[in-house]
Design a protein around this motif. Structure first.
Motif, mmCIF file in Angstrom:
data_model
loop_
_atom_site.group_PDB
_atom_site.id
_atom_site.type_symbol
_atom_site.label_atom_id
_atom_site.label_comp_id
_atom_site.label_asym_id
_atom_site.label_seq_id
_atom_site.Cartn_x
_atom_site.Cartn_y
_atom_site.Cartn_z
ATOM 1 N N LYS A 200 0.829 -1.213 0.000
ATOM 2 C CA LYS A 200 0.000 0.000 0.000
ATOM 3 C C LYS A 200 0.862 1.261 0.000
ATOM 4 C CE LYS A 200 -2.082 -1.302 3.772
ATOM 5 N NZ LYS A 200 -1.428 -2.623 3.866
ATOM 6 N N SER A 201 1.758 1.355 0.972
ATOM 7 C CA SER A 201 2.601 2.554 1.076
ATOM 8 C C SER A 201 3.539 2.671 -0.117
ATOM 9 C CB SER A 201 3.402 2.516 2.384
ATOM 10 O OG SER A 201 2.532 2.492 3.507
ATOM 11 N N THR A 202 4.042 1.550 -0.599
ATOM 12 C CA THR A 202 4.926 1.578 -1.770
ATOM 13 C C THR A 202 4.175 2.081 -2.992
ATOM 14 O OG1 THR A 202 6.226 -0.262 -0.888
ATOM 15 C CG2 THR A 202 6.399 0.169 -3.247
ATOM 16 N N MET A 203 2.955 1.602 -3.172
ATOM 17 C CA MET A 203 2.150 2.027 -4.322
ATOM 18 C C MET A 203 1.902 3.534 -4.283
ATOM 19 S SD MET A 203 0.450 0.738 -6.946
ATOM 20 C CE MET A 203 -0.320 1.743 -8.193
ATOM 21 N N LEU A 204 1.552 4.048 -3.113
ATOM 22 C CA LEU A 204 1.314 5.484 -2.993
ATOM 23 C C LEU A 204 2.600 6.268 -3.217
ATOM 24 C CD1 LEU A 204 -1.213 5.961 -0.055
ATOM 25 C CD2 LEU A 204 -1.617 5.858 -2.493
ATOM 26 N N GLY A 205 3.700 5.752 -2.690
ATOM 27 C CA GLY A 205 4.976 6.430 -2.891
ATOM 28 C C GLY A 205 5.341 6.537 -4.360
ATOM 29 N N VAL A 206 5.071 5.481 -5.112
ATOM 30 C CA VAL A 206 5.370 5.495 -6.551
ATOM 31 C C VAL A 206 4.414 6.430 -7.291
ATOM 32 C CG1 VAL A 206 5.372 4.072 -8.639
ATOM 33 C CG2 VAL A 206 6.413 3.203 -6.544
ATOM 34 N N PHE A 275 -5.090 10.691 -0.673
ATOM 35 C CA PHE A 275 -4.993 9.287 -0.277
ATOM 36 C C PHE A 275 -4.857 9.181 1.240
ATOM 37 C CE2 PHE A 275 -3.167 9.283 -4.605
ATOM 38 C CZ PHE A 275 -3.970 8.314 -5.196
ATOM 39 N N SER A 276 -5.612 8.265 1.828
ATOM 40 C CA SER A 276 -5.441 7.913 3.241
ATOM 41 C C SER A 276 -4.781 6.542 3.284
ATOM 42 C CB SER A 276 -6.791 7.866 3.970
ATOM 43 O OG SER A 276 -7.424 9.117 3.924
ATOM 44 N N ASP A 277 -3.513 6.523 3.669
ATOM 45 C CA ASP A 277 -2.760 5.267 3.734
ATOM 46 C C ASP A 277 -3.059 4.615 5.077
ATOM 47 O OD1 ASP A 277 -1.025 3.208 3.276
ATOM 48 O OD2 ASP A 277 0.789 4.347 3.742
ATOM 49 N N LEU A 278 -3.888 3.573 5.063
ATOM 50 C CA LEU A 278 -4.342 2.944 6.303
ATOM 51 C C LEU A 278 -3.504 1.710 6.622
ATOM 52 C CD1 LEU A 278 -8.177 3.290 5.698
ATOM 53 C CD2 LEU A 278 -6.676 4.815 6.965
ATOM 54 N N ALA A 279 -3.541 1.330 7.893
ATOM 55 C CA ALA A 279 -2.708 0.223 8.358
ATOM 56 C C ALA A 279 -3.311 -1.115 7.934
ATOM 57 C CB ALA A 279 -2.578 0.279 9.880
#
Length: 617
Positions: A200-206, A275-279
């Motif tokens: 999830k976090s990697t996708m948003l970072g990209v 985007f809300s990056d959720l756990a």
């Protein structure tokens, strides 16, 4: 300790069907809460307001008494033929403006097609003429265009898929108005969920930063908020990131080799995806549920690792999104390291779950630009579930995801005319500024300098304060409208006096009423045995997260799949509620959702009058 008995297939299916029906029912109830009548989408994809049909007045139309001019065919306006050619540009601009207003600042124009989808029969020369006149009309608004897809035109946007159904030359053009100020900035909120290690976090970072990942967590580091997140690689809080698109449909990204701040992105964008990056870890489920409810997302982005499939918390998150009736998009990540047979198993599993009675989704696997553009325009239907297969290391299909987000339509109607209500989902103490609260405006409008009340505290009291300043995307603005997220700096309020779950309301003569007890219509999604009075669970209502006790039920007990009226009592403190608010409660494996029917509870009028008689006997 004996394990809880498993649900039979029949019980599970009954619960799934009940979930689907109840989610639609809750959506209708929420429409009454916001005082916005639910409108049915038209064939063209634009919402049309409901109106009464008076057949007895049709005779007036036949007499030709109307002052409105006769309608001109869209084809004549685009080609400049027919009568009143000098006014055709203004008429075309009026049509474009209407569609842009309906689309919250943007619209996709099918150039060469009638509203019903029939071809206008353009040849290449006529299409170029129509495009030039469309640009001329849009320039008077002003609005900018971007050609998304063409048929029989040629060029880089030409469709690679032959369409024999529609003859002639046609194309899809994105028209978007530049935001005059940050107050008018179009915003879409997307909640990103999925299991641990789904990317999830990697996708948003990209997506947000624009650089590919190295396969070892390089892209996700910039999104983490805490030291332990960087060390473990696992998100434990609600991370926020934005992605901007300008009026030409281009991504607002890095400029001259430097990374752009939120302020730069906000000022240069006409549309922002928040985007809300959720756990993803089970330990942080409460945080994830809080982020899903308090953030009021327009869409949910479910991440699934290709080599793991839909496992663990992914199913929990999918169930929450279905319960909240939020449209779902799925991204299958890590396809570069996944064996083909495992990828096929993951796809088959996804298709089966999405088509199940509980989800009732139509999975659409997107692997080319034409399908991506067509599906994005159809996302007004909540049954459609687009699925992308991407790699954050090789960059495969990332352009499809970016294009999809660029043209994703707004789907929620808000009421700016209603009383002001702001849900607090985070609090800060900013040096030289003071206490700052962030959240989403549910209804109404607020301006900097307005007097408001914030609360309730543990005693149910509200504190009067003044809004010193308002920020959206870290840019100072003068006002914040219904449906927008923002941050307010409050005057003479300490941070310890505010908390998540409080509300900010406009100051009135009478203080707002808060309630410790309320009645909700609930649906039990899963429970091993039965729920009776005095049962306790963690309950989420918007930004409120608090333990509740069941004080009354309209029947002796409820099981999985049952719908019932249930009276709840907050254990710790009263809260600000209103009929129509969504309710989600959980305790271990138990899950239920509901809608607030009434606030307050009168023991003299119990929901199940026979309960006392049964207890006495």
């Amino acid at each position: 300790m004996p394990s809880a008995p498993k649900l039979t297939l029949e019980e599970r299916r009954r619960g799934e069907i009940a979930l689907s029906e109840f989610a639609e029912y809750a959506d209708k109830q929420q429409a009454y809460r916001t005082h916005v009548a639910p409108s049915a989408p038209s064939d063209s994809g634009y919402s049309t307001a409901a109106h009464e049909d008076h057949a007895e007045l049709d005779i007036l139309d036949q007499l030709g008494l109307s002052d409105t001019p006769r309608t001109v065919k869209l084809k004549d306006l685009l080609l400049g033929t027919g009568e009143n050619t000098e006014d055709s540009i203004q008429a075309l601009a009026g049509i474009i403006q209407t569609r842009i207003d309906e689309g919250h600042g943007e619209t996709i124009f099918d150039l060469g097609l009638e509203d019903g989808g029939d071809s206008m029969g353009f040849d290449l020369e006529q299409w170029n003429t129509a495009l030039q006149r469309l640009r001329e009309a849009a320039g008077t608004l002003p609005a900018h265009d971007r050609i998304l897809l063409t048929h029989n035109v040629g060029g880089p946007e030409e469709s690679k898929v032959k369409n024999d159904r529609i003859q002639g030359t046609w194309g899809r053009v994105l028209l978007r108005q530049p935001a005059e100020s940050v107050e008018e900035l179009a915003e879409l909120r997307v909640a990103v969920v999925g299991n641990v290690d789904a990317g999830k976090s990697t996708m948003l970072g990209v997506l947000v930063k624009g650089n590919l990942d190295d396969g070892r967590g390089k892209a996700r580091v910039n999104l983490f908020r805490h030291k332990h997140e960087i060390e473990s690689g696992r998100t434990s809080s609600v991370g926020l990131e934005i992605m901007g698109f300008d009026s030409h449909g281009e991504i607002v990204g890095s400029s001259q080799g430097r990374k752009m701040s939120w302020e730069d992105i906000g000022k240069r964008s006409s549309k922002v995806i928040s985007f809300s990056d959720l756990a993803g870890h089970e330990r942080y489920l409460r945080t994830t549920v809080f982020g899903m409810l308090s953030g009021s997302p327009h869409y949910c982005l479910l991440m699934v690792a290709a080599n793991n499939g839909l496992i663990g918390m992914s199913k929990e998150h999918l169930g929450i999104a279905l319960a909240l009736n939020v449209p779902i998009m799925v991204i299958i990540t890590k396809i570069d390291i996944c064996p083909p047979q495992i990828l096929q198993e993951t796809i088959s599993q996804l298709r089966k779950i999405l088509k199940s009675a509980g989800a009732q989704k139509i999975p659409i696997f997107l692997d080319n630009m034409e399908e991506t553009i067509n599906t994005a325009g159809q996302m007004v239907s909540q049954r459609i579930c687009p699925i992308f297969q991407v790699s954050n290391v090789t960059g495969e299909n990332l352009d499809l995801v970016r294009t999809f987000l660029n043209i994703l339509p707004h789907r929620v109607q808000y009421n700016p005319e209603g009383p002001f209500e702001f849900l607090i989902n985070d609090t800060f103490s900013v040096p030289h500024v003071g206490t700052v609260v962030s959240g989403v405006v549910k209804s109404g409008v607020i301006h900097a300098g307005d007097t408001v009340v914030v609360g309730p505290d543990s005693l149910g009291q509200f504190t009067t304060t003044t809004i010193k300043s308002i920020e959206r995307k870290r840019i100072q603005v003068n006002a914040c409208f219904a449906g927008q997220s923002g941050s307010f700096a409050l005057k003479r309020v300490r941070r310890k006096e505010v908390r998540k779950g409080m509300v900010v309301l406009r100051k009135m003569d009478q203080p707002p009423k808060v309630y410790r007890e309320f009645v909700a219509e609930v649906l039990i999604l899963s429970h091993a045995t039965m729920i009776k009075r005095r049962y306790q669970a963690m309950l989420h209502v918007g930004a409120v997260s608090q333990t509740c006790s069941v004080i009354d039920i309209d029947r002796p007990f409820i099981r999985t799949g049952d719908r019932a009226l249930v009276a709840f009592r907050f254990i710790q403190r009263p809260e600000f509620l209103a009929p129509g608010d969504r309710v989600l409660f959980r305790e271990g494996k138990t899950k239920g959702l509901g809608i607030v029917k009434s606030v307050g509870y009168d023991p003299a009028h119990p929901l199940y009058p026979d309960a006392k008689l049964n207890e006495e006997t």
